[in-house]
Motif scaffolding. Structure first.
Motif, PDB file in Angstrom:
ATOM      1  N   PRO A   1       0.900  -1.156  -0.168  1.00 35.20           N
ATOM      2  CA  PRO A   1       0.022   0.138  -0.092  1.00 35.20           C
ATOM      3  C   PRO A   1       0.862   1.296   0.111  1.00 35.20           C
ATOM      4  N   THR A   2       0.591   2.004  -0.942  1.00 39.20           N
ATOM      5  CA  THR A   2       0.858   3.437  -0.726  1.00 39.20           C
ATOM      6  C   THR A   2       0.651   4.414   0.511  1.00 39.20           C
ATOM      7  N   LEU A   3       1.364   5.372   0.540  1.00 39.26           N
ATOM      8  CA  LEU A   3       0.963   6.179   1.727  1.00 39.26           C
ATOM      9  C   LEU A   3      -0.142   6.893   1.443  1.00 39.26           C
ATOM     10  N   ALA A   4      -0.748   7.102   0.240  1.00 39.59           N
ATOM     11  CA  ALA A   4      -2.077   7.624   0.065  1.00 39.59           C
ATOM     12  C   ALA A   4      -3.026   6.597   0.507  1.00 39.59           C
ATOM     13  N   ASP A   5      -2.726   5.186   0.218  1.00 41.22           N
ATOM     14  CA  ASP A   5      -3.638   4.195   0.485  1.00 41.22           C
ATOM     15  C   ASP A   5      -3.864   4.018   2.031  1.00 41.22           C
ATOM     16  N   ARG A   6      -2.887   4.162   2.755  1.00 38.22           N
ATOM     17  CA  ARG A   6      -2.824   4.095   4.318  1.00 38.22           C
ATOM     18  C   ARG A   6      -3.429   5.070   4.961  1.00 38.22           C
ATOM     19  N   ILE A   7      -3.383   6.308   4.237  1.00 38.00           N
ATOM     20  CA  ILE A   7      -4.258   7.648   4.785  1.00 38.00           C
ATOM     21  C   ILE A   7      -5.503   7.322   4.490  1.00 38.00           C
TER      22      ILE A   7
ATOM     23  N   TYR B   1      -8.449  13.579  -1.059  1.00 41.30           N
ATOM     24  CA  TYR B   1      -8.057  14.208   0.093  1.00 41.30           C
ATOM     25  C   TYR B   1      -6.844  13.280   0.673  1.00 41.30           C
ATOM     26  N   ALA B   2      -7.071  12.062   0.733  1.00 43.72           N
ATOM     27  CA  ALA B   2      -5.588  11.247   1.293  1.00 43.72           C
ATOM     28  C   ALA B   2      -4.428  11.470   0.248  1.00 43.72           C
ATOM     29  N   GLU B   3      -4.721  11.683  -1.173  1.00 41.44           N
ATOM     30  CA  GLU B   3      -3.443  11.966  -1.888  1.00 41.44           C
ATOM     31  C   GLU B   3      -2.981  13.380  -1.710  1.00 41.44           C
ATOM     32  N   ALA B   4      -3.935  14.097  -1.373  1.00 43.90           N
ATOM     33  CA  ALA B   4      -3.254  15.690  -1.162  1.00 43.90           C
ATOM     34  C   ALA B   4      -2.623  15.487   0.397  1.00 43.90           C
ATOM     35  N   ILE B   5      -3.053  14.790   1.264  1.00 48.11           N
ATOM     36  CA  ILE B   5      -2.324  14.782   2.498  1.00 48.11           C
ATOM     37  C   ILE B   5      -0.965  14.179   2.102  1.00 48.11           C
ATOM     38  N   ALA B   6      -0.914  13.054   1.462  1.00 46.05           N
ATOM     39  CA  ALA B   6       0.359  12.136   0.997  1.00 46.05           C
ATOM     40  C   ALA B   6       1.374  13.306   0.413  1.00 46.05           C
ATOM     41  N   ASP B   7       0.832  13.982  -0.729  1.00 47.72           N
ATOM     42  CA  ASP B   7       1.817  14.962  -1.357  1.00 47.72           C
ATOM     43  C   ASP B   7       2.227  16.251  -0.330  1.00 47.72           C
ATOM     44  N   GLY B   8       1.441  16.388   0.656  1.00 47.81           N
ATOM     45  CA  GLY B   8       1.963  17.716   1.395  1.00 47.81           C
ATOM     46  C   GLY B   8       0.980  19.018   1.163  1.00 47.81           C
ATOM     47  N   SER B   9      -0.033  18.583   0.266  1.00 45.71           N
ATOM     48  CA  SER B   9      -0.579  19.976  -0.088  1.00 45.71           C
ATOM     49  C   SER B   9      -1.927  19.933   0.633  1.00 45.71           C
TER      50      SER B   9
ATOM     51  N   ALA C   1      -3.775  19.481   4.904  1.00 46.08           N
ATOM     52  CA  ALA C   1      -3.526  19.289   6.249  1.00 46.08           C
ATOM     53  C   ALA C   1      -4.213  18.144   6.609  1.00 46.08           C
ATOM     54  N   ILE C   2      -3.854  17.639   7.841  1.00 48.17           N
ATOM     55  CA  ILE C   2      -4.569  16.510   8.357  1.00 48.17           C
ATOM     56  C   ILE C   2      -5.806  16.765   9.153  1.00 48.17           C
ATOM     57  N   ASN C   3      -6.372  18.066   9.310  1.00 54.23           N
ATOM     58  CA  ASN C   3      -7.339  18.561  10.200  1.00 54.23           C
ATOM     59  C   ASN C   3      -8.620  19.218   9.337  1.00 54.23           C
ATOM     60  N   GLN C   4      -8.866  18.292   7.975  1.00 54.56           N
ATOM     61  CA  GLN C   4      -9.903  18.835   7.115  1.00 54.56           C
ATOM     62  C   GLN C   4     -10.960  17.891   7.048  1.00 54.56           C
ATOM     63  N   CYS C   5     -11.033  16.913   7.754  1.00 59.06           N
ATOM     64  CA  CYS C   5     -12.409  16.097   7.898  1.00 59.06           C
ATOM     65  C   CYS C   5     -13.077  16.062   8.936  1.00 59.06           C
ATOM     66  N   PRO C   6     -14.197  16.748   8.886  1.00 60.64           N
ATOM     67  CA  PRO C   6     -15.289  16.809  10.081  1.00 60.64           C
ATOM     68  C   PRO C   6     -15.850  15.565  10.567  1.00 60.64           C
ATOM     69  N   PRO C   7     -16.118  14.792   9.309  1.00 52.01           N
ATOM     70  CA  PRO C   7     -16.781  13.319   9.992  1.00 52.01           C
ATOM     71  C   PRO C   7     -15.706  12.521  10.747  1.00 52.01           C
ATOM     72  N   GLY C   8     -14.182  12.707  10.416  1.00 51.05           N
ATOM     73  CA  GLY C   8     -13.358  11.777  11.040  1.00 51.05           C
ATOM     74  C   GLY C   8     -13.196  12.293  12.711  1.00 51.05           C
ATOM     75  N   GLY C   9     -13.532  13.813  12.572  1.00 54.56           N
ATOM     76  CA  GLY C   9     -13.401  14.744  13.894  1.00 54.56           C
ATOM     77  C   GLY C   9     -11.930  14.454  14.664  1.00 54.56           C
TER      78      GLY C   9
ATOM     79  N   LEU D   1       1.538   9.708  10.583  1.00 49.35           N
ATOM     80  CA  LEU D   1       2.477  10.416   9.699  1.00 49.35           C
ATOM     81  C   LEU D   1       3.637  10.945  10.728  1.00 49.35           C
ATOM     82  N   GLY D   2       3.432  10.945  11.992  1.00 47.13           N
ATOM     83  CA  GLY D   2       4.475  11.170  12.859  1.00 47.13           C
ATOM     84  C   GLY D   2       4.317  12.612  13.236  1.00 47.13           C
ATOM     85  N   ARG D   3       3.093  13.288  13.100  1.00 44.50           N
ATOM     86  CA  ARG D   3       2.826  14.772  13.151  1.00 44.50           C
ATOM     87  C   ARG D   3       2.280  15.211  14.650  1.00 44.50           C
ATOM     88  N   PRO D   4       2.094  16.273  14.861  1.00 50.25           N
ATOM     89  CA  PRO D   4       1.311  16.416  16.081  1.00 50.25           C
ATOM     90  C   PRO D   4       0.018  16.754  15.707  1.00 50.25           C
TER      91      PRO D   4
END
Length: 225
Positions: free
Chosen positions: A7-13, A33-41, A43-51, A62-65
């Motif tokens: 699986p690619t990083l986008a797959d895992r995201i 959205y997963a592909e955009a997170i993977a390529d850095g374009s 942020a990880i905080n744009q999904c309200p349903p995931g909360g 991703l090892g981020r705060p």
């Protein structure tokens, strides 16, 4: 056994997203959205349903705060499902066209209904309704990923992918029909008698128009493929 690529990083995201396909993240669906997170374009905080839990899952991967949900994308809320007031529904089919997971049944000029077990609560059917007969009704008291199961997310993704493949196939089939009609029309034009200079010029004009349309359709199909 056939080789299965890792699986690619986008797959895992993408696996960490709730698959509502709601576009609240600013992208056309969970995969973009997963592909955009993977390529850095993105942020990880744009999904309200995931909360907040969804953000925490992405941060861990991703090892981020962990950061707060971006209010520009919406707020974390209970899971909802669409409910159609069948007495008001006029059968326009706009909600069916908007639903990303084929959770709405109906036909033109007939009453529509939502399959509640399949609805992801994306809200996308609400805005197109010309008679405001669709309401989003909460079905949980929990929010974010606490309102979802992984099975629900997996099933929603499968329905979304199936619908996308079906729509693409239908577009290809429609393009093929139009190309066939254009080719038939071109043959018809070529067979027209040319009894005068005016008739010859008109035939050439028709030929140029049809050939241009065929070329545009060919280029469009190549771009899609």
């Amino acid at each position: 056994m056939p080789h299965v690529p890792a699986p690619t990083l986008a797959d895992r995201i993408e696996d960490l997203l709730p698959q509502t396909q709601c576009t609240k993240c600013g992208y056309a669906g969970c995969r973009p959205y997963a592909e955009a997170i993977a390529d850095g374009s993105a942020a990880i905080n744009q999904c309200p349903p995931g909360g907040s839990e969804g953000i925490a899952r992405l941060a861990h991967l991703l090892g981020r705060p962990v950061i707060a949900l971006n209010p520009a994308n919406g707020v974390e809320r209970p899971r909802t499902v669409a409910v159609i007031d069948e007495a008001l529904c006029i059968g326009c089919t706009l909600c069916i066209q908007a639903c990303p997971v084929d959770a709405i049944l109906g036909a033109a000029k007939q009453m529509h209904t939502v399959l509640g077990d399949l609805c992801t609560g994306c809200d996308l059917c609400v805005a197109p309704c010309p008679v405001d007969c669709i309401a989003m009704v909460p079905v949980t008291t929990t929010t974010g990923w606490q309102a979802w199961t992984q099975q629900q997310a997996d099933e929603a993704r499968a329905r979304h992918d199936f619908r996308s493949a079906r729509l693409q196939r239908e577009r290809h089939e429609n393009d093929a029909r139009l190309l066939a009609k254009a080719a038939a029309k071109l043959r018809e034009v070529e067979a027209e008698p040319t009894l005068s200079a005016e008739a010859l010029a008109e035939r050439d004009r028709k030929r140029a128009i049809i050939q241009a349309a065929i070329e545009r359709a060919r280029i469009k199909r190549e771009q899609v493929e």
